[in-house]
Structure formats: C-alpha cells, structure tokens
Write a protein that holds these residues in place. Structure first.
Motif: not given
Ligand SMILES: [Zn+2]
Length: 183
Positions: A10-14, A141-144, A152-157
C-alpha cells in the motif's frame, strides 16, 4: 519501510511535494519492489516469479481500502474483502498449526495444488499478511504517519512511534520546528 508486505505494498503510493506518486507503474518497478521484499525476508515460502502488474495494483487498491477502513473503525468495503480473499485462496500453500504434546506450537506449511514459484503465490503471500494484520492484534497498532501530507502506513511496535520513518518524516518535522524556532 520493512512493514508487513501488505502495508509495504500500500505504501508504494505516496505523496511528494504535495503530489501523489505511484511507485508501481512498470513491470521493472514491480520486480525491484519484490526483490527488496524477498531480500528483507518478508515473503517467506514463495519464489521470485513476478505476478502481473495489474493484479498487484488490484490487490494494492483492495488492501489500501481495508487499511483505511481499519483506521476509521470500519465498515470495510465488501469488494475489497472479496478481492483480498480471492488472492489469498489462489496461493499454493497455507499454514497449519502443529502443537505436539510436550512441544511448542509451530506452523507447518501445507502445499496444495499450484506452484509456490508463481505470481499467484506471491499475491497470496501479500494478501495473507494483510489478513493476519487486520484479523490479529496488530490491527490496533496500525497507524498513518503524522508527517504533514504523508500518507504512509506503519505498524507501531512502539506506542510512541509517530512517523513512517525517523529519517523521512521525523527528520522533516524536526527540521521545520527548528527553523520556526530560530527565525
Ligand atoms: Zn511519513
């Protein structure tokens, strides 16, 4: 960014300079993205066969709609759920939980019809990472990224993580703050 493959896709679109950028417009760009995911060990159990670009882009659109729905707290578009499940079901293998008496639980890969070194297997592995993320504890933990304009999205550990990457947005925001303070 080294996130689960579904999030990396999904993050290949920025957004750069306020304009949307699509990083997957050619088969060569797709091959390079897959090479990086495989090198990072993100797509276990599949070969390096590249799926068709239009399939990857369709999977990306579906996963993007689901990540967005997860952040909003739903509802999920039914078409996106169906698309992700369709890609997942076309894989050449699935994980099976094995928990022997007196042993530790382990995942065993069960082969079904199909070739693990195929584009369909790659698509299935990406779809599966999205299903595991959305259906598991990591959904919370999913964040933008909070960087201005960043999508961009990420999973915040780590609960304090706010940026897609400290090198990218974290640094940009710090520099802007510093500049404002010293002007
Ligand atoms: Zn960012």
């Amino acid at each position: 960014l080294g996130e689960p493959p579904a999030v990396d896709l999904v993050n290949t679109e920025w957004v750069a300079g306020g304009a949307p950028v699509d990083g997957l417009v050619t088969p060569a760009a797709l091959r390079e993205w897959l090479r990086l995911e495989l090198a990072a060990g993100q797509l276990g159990g599949v070969g390096s066969a590249a799926p068709r670009l239009e399939d990857v882009r369709a999977l990306r659109a579906a996963l993007g709609a689901l990540l967005d729905a997860a952040l909003r707290g739903g509802p999920a578009p039914a078409g996106a759920v169906a698309a992700v499940n369709r890609f997942s079901a076309a894989g050449a293998s699935y994980p099976k939980l094995i928990w022997p008496a007196g042993g530790v639980p382990a995942a065993h890969t069960v082969r079904v019809a199909g070739d693990s070194d195929s584009g369909a297997a790659v698509l299935a592995a990406i779809a599966r990472s999205g299903i595991e993320l959305l259906a598991g504890g990591d959904r919370a933990r999913l964040r933008r990224c909070e960087g201005p304009g960043c999508v961009l999205y990420f999973v915040a550990s780590n609960a304090r993580r706010r940026w897609c990457s400290p090198r990218l947005c974290g640094n940009r925001v710090r520099v802007a703050r510093h500049y404002r303070r010293h002007r």
